[in-house]
Design a protein around this motif. Structure first.
Motif, PDB file in Angstrom:
ATOM      1  N   ASP A   1      36.945  29.785  32.401  1.00 56.41           N
ATOM      2  CA  ASP A   1      37.212  28.922  33.533  1.00 56.41           C
ATOM      3  C   ASP A   1      37.061  29.735  34.811  1.00 56.41           C
ATOM      4  O   ASP A   1      36.774  30.939  34.789  1.00 56.41           O
ATOM      5  N   THR A   2      37.266  29.072  35.937  1.00 55.60           N
ATOM      6  CA  THR A   2      37.060  29.728  37.231  1.00 55.60           C
ATOM      7  C   THR A   2      38.022  30.889  37.438  1.00 55.60           C
ATOM      8  O   THR A   2      37.632  31.954  37.952  1.00 55.60           O
ATOM      9  N   ALA A   3      39.264  30.717  37.043  1.00 56.73           N
ATOM     10  CA  ALA A   3      40.255  31.781  37.226  1.00 56.73           C
ATOM     11  C   ALA A   3      39.881  33.018  36.415  1.00 56.73           C
ATOM     12  O   ALA A   3      39.984  34.154  36.909  1.00 56.73           O
ATOM     13  N   TYR A   4      39.430  32.811  35.175  1.00 55.23           N
ATOM     14  CA  TYR A   4      39.037  33.957  34.355  1.00 55.23           C
ATOM     15  C   TYR A   4      37.852  34.687  34.971  1.00 55.23           C
ATOM     16  O   TYR A   4      37.837  35.931  35.030  1.00 55.23           O
ATOM     17  N   VAL A   5      36.839  33.940  35.413  1.00 58.07           N
ATOM     18  CA  VAL A   5      35.642  34.574  35.972  1.00 58.07           C
ATOM     19  C   VAL A   5      35.995  35.403  37.204  1.00 58.07           C
ATOM     20  O   VAL A   5      35.526  36.540  37.365  1.00 58.07           O
ATOM     21  N   ALA A   6      36.839  34.857  38.075  1.00 57.03           N
ATOM     22  CA  ALA A   6      37.226  35.595  39.276  1.00 57.03           C
ATOM     23  C   ALA A   6      37.995  36.874  38.927  1.00 57.03           C
ATOM     24  O   ALA A   6      37.727  37.948  39.477  1.00 57.03           O
ATOM     25  N   LYS A   7      38.940  36.762  37.997  1.00 59.27           N
ATOM     26  CA  LYS A   7      39.719  37.946  37.612  1.00 59.27           C
ATOM     27  C   LYS A   7      38.850  38.973  36.882  1.00 59.27           C
ATOM     28  O   LYS A   7      39.015  40.176  37.073  1.00 59.27           O
TER      29      LYS A   7
ATOM     30  N   ARG B   1      39.306  32.531  28.386  1.00 59.10           N
ATOM     31  CA  ARG B   1      40.057  31.908  29.474  1.00 59.10           C
ATOM     32  C   ARG B   1      41.559  32.122  29.345  1.00 59.10           C
ATOM     33  O   ARG B   1      42.299  31.948  30.314  1.00 59.10           O
TER      34      ARG B   1
ATOM     35  N   TYR C   1      29.425  34.501  29.322  1.00 63.00           N
ATOM     36  CA  TYR C   1      29.101  33.679  30.497  1.00 63.00           C
ATOM     37  C   TYR C   1      28.741  34.557  31.695  1.00 63.00           C
ATOM     38  O   TYR C   1      27.711  34.341  32.352  1.00 63.00           O
TER      39      TYR C   1
END
Length: 293
Positions: free
Chosen positions: A98-104, A131, A140
């Motif tokens: 998800d977006t939070a995982y990708v950013a972190k 995620r 990803y």
């Protein structure tokens, strides 16, 4: 639009003389240069010029559009072949983000030194998806980073007036072949070191593909700030990736039980981990130095 006071309600033709405009409070520096005596550039003019040059170069735009086409065709071809030879359910695990995982995760790849717990989390003897676990490898980010690298390479070649479909295709295929060779070398090393772990080809592909993030940052910094900025970014991203690879392979991938084996086997595992980490800066430099001039 400014309306002069000489016009009446019925469209009178009499005009009032416009008052002179007051002098500007600040000099116009939108062109990248100030009105200082001697024509010296204003601070930040070089960066502004580079950004405008990157966005306004028609050759760079053509190269970027062609890079998008190549990336799209390659993505469709990879998906088609994966559906033929690979279990889709196993592959979905590496794309459960998800977006939070990708950013972190991107932050962890750029600055991994403050991260404490590197162990992969499990639930009922099954690893948690990416995620839900920052330490879990994913495909990803490597996939999107590879596509971005191809687009950025096309833009860089277009700016340097060296763009051609053959050169861009060679650049993309070279980057992909190096990762495949690295994964095969790691598989051979794990076999020779007799490492009992749950590492699969997808795990190794994910860890090897994270280098594309550092390649993007190095090339982008080089395009904006020149060769000096490129080498600073190269040194930073390479050291961060080496630290990330060593910590991930020692704890998340190989596991603590595997590392604590007999002396010779333990040394082989250590050499394999350090060798995989030390190889990253060489690949990053080899695949990016020709894009920055």
């Amino acid at each position: 639009m400014a309306y002069h006071s000489g016009y009446g309600a019925h469209g009178s033709k009499h005009r009032a003389r416009a008052a002179p405009e007051p002098p500007p409070l600040f000099d116009d520096t939108s062109g990248g240069y100030s009105s200082q005596p001697g024509g010296y550039p204003a601070p930040g003019a070089d960066v502004a010029f580079n950004v405008n040059h990157l966005l306004g170069d028609p050759m760079a735009n053509i190269a970027t559009a062609y890079g998008i086409s190549i990336a799209s065709q390659g993505k469709d071809m990879v998906h088609k072949e994966l559906h033929r030879f690979v279990s889709v359910n196993k592959l979905k695990y590496f794309f459960t983000v998800d977006t939070a995982y990708v950013a972190k995760k991107l932050g962890l790849l750029v600055f991994p030194y403050t991260h404490q717990n590197w162990e992969v989390q499990y639930s009922r003897d099954m690893p948690l998806p990416p995620r839900k676990d920052l330490n879990a490898p994913d495909l990803y980010i490597p996939t999107m980073a590879f596509i971005t690298y191809v687009l950025l390479a096309g833009m860089a070649l277009g700016i340097q007036k060296r763009f051609s479909p053959e050169v861009l295709g060679l650049c993309a295929s070279t980057a992909l072949v190096w990762v495949v060779m690295e994964v095969l070398a790691l598989l051979l090393g794990l076999y020779l070191a007799t490492v009992r772990s749950e590492l699969s080809t997808f795990h190794l592909l994910a860890y090897s593909g994270y280098k594309y993030v550092g390649m993007i940052l190095s090339v982008l910094t080089g395009l904006l700030f020149g060769s000096d900025g490129y080498y600073v970014a190269l040194a930073w991203t390479s050291s961060a990736l080496m630290y990330f690879i060593v910590r991930s392979l020692r704890t998340a991938a190989l596991g603590p039980d595997t590392i604590g084996g007999p002396g010779p086997r333990k040394h082989l595992q250590l050499y394999l981990t350090l060798g995989a980490a030390a190889f990253q800066p060489l690949i990053i430099y080899w695949l990016t130095f020709h894009l920055v001039r």
